[in-house]
Design an enzyme around this catalytic site. Structure first.
Site, PDB file in Angstrom:
ATOM      1  CG  HIS A 193      -2.036  -0.981   1.136  1.00  0.00           C
ATOM      2  ND1 HIS A 193      -3.348  -0.618   0.875  1.00  0.00           N
ATOM      3  CD2 HIS A 193      -2.053  -2.333   1.231  1.00  0.00           C
ATOM      4  CE1 HIS A 193      -4.112  -1.700   0.845  1.00  0.00           C
ATOM      5  NE2 HIS A 193      -3.344  -2.761   1.060  1.00  0.00           N
TER       6      HIS A 193
ATOM      7  CG  ASP B 175       0.246   9.260   0.872  1.00  0.00           C
ATOM      8  OD1 ASP B 175       0.160   8.077   1.246  1.00  0.00           O
ATOM      9  OD2 ASP B 175      -0.420  10.181   1.376  1.00  0.00           O
TER      10      ASP B 175
HETATM   11  C1  GDG Z   1      -2.130   3.919   3.458  1.00  0.00           C
HETATM   12  C2  GDG Z   1      -1.084   4.520   2.524  1.00  0.00           C
HETATM   13  C3  GDG Z   1      -2.765   4.484   0.673  1.00  0.00           C
HETATM   14  C4  GDG Z   1      -8.677  10.265   8.040  1.00  0.00           C
HETATM   15  N1  GDG Z   1      -9.154  10.996   9.072  1.00  0.00           N
HETATM   16  C5  GDG Z   1     -10.358  10.488   9.361  1.00  0.00           C
HETATM   17  C6  GDG Z   1     -10.616   9.438   8.487  1.00  0.00           C
HETATM   18  N2  GDG Z   1      -9.574   9.325   7.688  1.00  0.00           N
HETATM   19  C7  GDG Z   1      -9.501   8.363   6.574  1.00  0.00           C
HETATM   20  C8  GDG Z   1      -9.515   9.089   5.256  1.00  0.00           C
HETATM   21  C9  GDG Z   1      -8.909   8.030   4.339  1.00  0.00           C
HETATM   22  C10 GDG Z   1      -7.949   7.305   5.278  1.00  0.00           C
HETATM   23  O1  GDG Z   1      -8.297   7.641   6.611  1.00  0.00           O
HETATM   24  C11 GDG Z   1      -6.519   7.742   5.046  1.00  0.00           C
HETATM   25  O2  GDG Z   1      -6.057   7.113   3.900  1.00  0.00           O
HETATM   26  P1  GDG Z   1      -4.810   7.615   3.068  1.00  0.00           P
HETATM   27  O3  GDG Z   1      -4.768   6.842   1.811  1.00  0.00           O
HETATM   28  O4  GDG Z   1      -4.967   9.070   2.812  1.00  0.00           O
HETATM   29  O5  GDG Z   1      -3.526   7.400   3.984  1.00  0.00           O
HETATM   30  P2  GDG Z   1      -2.900   6.216   4.915  1.00  0.00           P
HETATM   31  O6  GDG Z   1      -3.662   6.038   6.151  1.00  0.00           O
HETATM   32  O7  GDG Z   1      -1.472   6.569   5.088  1.00  0.00           O
HETATM   33  O8  GDG Z   1      -3.043   4.887   4.019  1.00  0.00           O
HETATM   34  C12 GDG Z   1      -1.751   5.335   1.447  1.00  0.00           C
HETATM   35  C13 GDG Z   1      -3.683   3.737   1.617  1.00  0.00           C
HETATM   36  O9  GDG Z   1      -2.965   3.040   2.636  1.00  0.00           O
HETATM   37  C14 GDG Z   1      -4.585   2.738   0.884  1.00  0.00           C
HETATM   38  O10 GDG Z   1      -3.852   1.874   0.085  1.00  0.00           O
HETATM   39  O11 GDG Z   1      -3.553   5.340  -0.134  1.00  0.00           O
HETATM   40  O12 GDG Z   1      -0.793   5.845   0.552  1.00  0.00           O
HETATM   41  O13 GDG Z   1      -0.152   5.323   3.254  1.00  0.00           O
HETATM   42  O14 GDG Z   1      -9.887   7.142   3.906  1.00  0.00           O
HETATM   43  O15 GDG Z   1     -10.814   9.458   4.939  1.00  0.00           O
HETATM   44  N3  GDG Z   1     -11.761   8.722   8.503  1.00  0.00           N
HETATM   45  C15 GDG Z   1     -12.683   9.066   9.429  1.00  0.00           C
HETATM   46  N4  GDG Z   1     -12.496  10.090  10.308  1.00  0.00           N
HETATM   47  C16 GDG Z   1     -11.353  10.826  10.316  1.00  0.00           C
HETATM   48  O16 GDG Z   1     -11.198  11.755  11.122  1.00  0.00           O
HETATM   49  N5  GDG Z   1     -13.828   8.370   9.463  1.00  0.00           N
END
Ligand code: GDG
Length: 477
Positions: free
Chosen positions: A179, A387
């Site tokens: 990921h 990322d």
């Molecule tokens: C890893 C990889 C890759 C955030 N704050 C809240 C909340 N979130 C949710 C967001 C989003 C998720 O968390 C974060 O996902 P990201 O993709 O931006 O980042 P990572 O956590 O680092 O994820 C990344 C991912 O895996 C998938 O393969 O894209 O590159 O690092 O969905 O919305 N959700 C809620 N409340 C919050 O305050 N409900």
């Protein structure tokens, strides 16, 4: 290493009789498992979000760490049945958590794979703990796997798992999805232990990455470090093991997110935000509090924007949602301090009675609130230093009002930039460039905003999270 005692015959018999009626079966393995009643609260983490959305219509078994520690090592998993999915979780010991999770996975692999070699802290004990927990996972999982199951392992915590399962004589197709970024070989090889990890990863039949760049970096590592032999169809052979590396950019559940965002105006927190904003424009950032996300750097760029465009003071508000993450890892305390410093400096020096430049919250909000806030925002500010993909960028686009969408400002170092090229693409290391993008986005006319949004939403719908799961599994099968 031999496995400790396996589940009782009675338990296995029960599991088999359940799974016999559920053919064909998928076995998902990830460090943490989104057991339904807990996941409904909303979790801030891309892997949990992606897997929960992808597998809600699949039947099978989902195995991983319960998130709990117990003084004694787990002997057998706790099982929870929910709809078509069976969840099997094990506890880890405090030493496992320290060495495997907080240690090698999050203090060595995570920074190195995000190109932050200077933050990487290798310890041999942690590495041994990482291998040990992978062995524990394999021993706890193997008795539950039936000969025709497809096994899909997720992320950097579990790179050696296929090798461990093969040692236990498993012959099932086993796939792995990475990921986070796969760095260039020159960067990866700075971390001790990675040559052994490369040997391990070759035991997977299929390896999925977020971008073609990640896939090429991994291929290069295998060829340059281990003399892997390329075969037809993108197959690489490493010490007699054949593996395929393919790109499957992870998506989101676009339709569901669009619907939630359109309805979210009525939720209390969204109504409250609308009232508080008045005629001000909203800029939003949503990230786990992680140094890879570039939050202090982003605040610095917003400060630059306010200094260069003093007429905009009092006309915009930047809301940063940053749920606390991995707080036992020292580098995360440091980034939290850096954010608080930037916040204090900017709000103290540029704020005015009745106007706070940055609103900063570290709580986790329900997804419906998040969707509503994205839709309210004129700018989605997504500027990670590095990322794998970044789901927030995709969620921001999906949440927009098609007739009057906002503008996404996106780091060129997020995997999402490969697909969302109609965003304003920036280098997050260049404060002035990000500040100018904020200015341009605030002044952009409706026609251009609609045209950029339309360019992005089509491919997001086509390559959504269901496509991602189906494409990987088709290739694995
Ligand atoms: C890893 C990889 C890759 C955030 N704050 C809240 C909340 N979130 C949710 C967001 C989003 C998720 O968390 C974060 O996902 P990201 O993709 O931006 O980042 P990572 O956590 O680092 O994820 C990344 C991912 O895996 C998938 O393969 O894209 O590159 O690092 O969905 O919305 N959700 C809620 N409340 C919050 O305050 N409900």
């Amino acid at each position: 290493m031999r496995c400790w005692s396996s589940p009782s015959g009675r338990l296995l018999g029960m599991l088999r009789s359940v799974s016999e009626v559920l053919l064909p079966r998928l076995v998902i393995v990830s460090n943490r498992v989104a057991v339904p009643d807990r996941a409904d609260r909303g979790s801030a983490g891309g892997l949990a979000v992606a897997l929960r959305e992808a597998f809600q219509r699949y039947q099978g078994l989902w195995f991983g760490w319960s998130g709990r520690v117990a003084a004694q090592p787990a002997l057998r998993p706790t099982i929870v049945d929910h709809e078509w999915m069976q969840y099997a979780v094990i506890d880890l010991t405090p030493l496992d958590r320290q060495e495997y999770y907080n240690g090698f996975a999050n203090r060595a692999l995570w920074p190195t794979m995000h190109y932050r070699v200077g933050l990487s802290d290798f310890s041999r004990a942690d590495y041994i703990g990482y291998r040990r927990v992978n062995h524990t996972f394999a021993c706890a999982l193997a008795p539950f796997i039936r000969p025709d199951d497809l096994v899909w392992v997720h992320d950097y915590h579990l790179i050696p798992l296929a090798e461990e399962l093969r040692t236990l004589s498993l012959t099932n197709p086993i796939g792995y999805f990475h990921h986070i970024p796969w760095p260039a070989p020159e960067v990866l090889s700075t971390l001790p232990g990675t040559e052994e990890l490369l040997r391990s990863i070759a035991h997977y039949d299929l390896i999925g990455t977020q971008t073609e760049r990640d896939a090429n970096n991994l291929r290069r590592s295998l060829i340059e470090e281990l003399d892997a032999i390329p075969h037809k169809g993108g197959v690489l052979e490493v010490s007699g093991h054949r593996t395929r590396i393919r790109t499957f950019p992870v998506g989101i559940d676009v339709t569901e997110f669009e619907q939630v965002a359109a309805r979210a105006r009525s939720t209390r927190l969204v109504r409250q935000t609308i009232a508080g904003l008045g005629s001000r424009k909203l800029i939003i950032g949503v990230d786990r509090l992680d140094y890879s996300k570039g939050i202090p750097e982003r605040m610095g760029a917003y400060e630059r924007f306010l200094l260069d465009h003093s007429d905009q003071r009092g006309r915009v508000t930047y809301l940063q949602i940053a749920p606390t993450s991995r707080s036992e890892v020292p580098e995360y305390t440091t980034v939290s301090q850096a954010v608080n410093e930037a916040l204090g400096r900017i709000n103290g020096s540029l704020g005015e009675p009745g106007w706070v430049p940055i609103h900063y919250v570290t709580s986790t909000y329900p997804r419906s609130v998040l969707a509503g806030l994205y839709r309210l925002a004129s700018i989605g500010l997504v500027t990670p230093m590095r990322d794998g993909m970044n789901l927030v960028a995709k969620e921001y686009i999906a949440a927009q009002d098609p007739a009057n969408p906002g503008i996404l400002i996106l780091s060129k170092f997020a995997g999402a930039a490969q697909q969302l090229s109609a965003a304003l693409i920036v280098n997050p290391n260049d404060k002035l460039e990000v500040a100018e993008a904020i200015r341009d986005a605030l002044h952009m006319g409706q026609r251009e905003r609609v045209s950029r949004w339309e360019t992005m939403i089509g491919p997001l719908r086509k390559h959504d999270v269901s496509w991602w799961a189906a494409a990987f599994l088709k290739e694995l099968a």
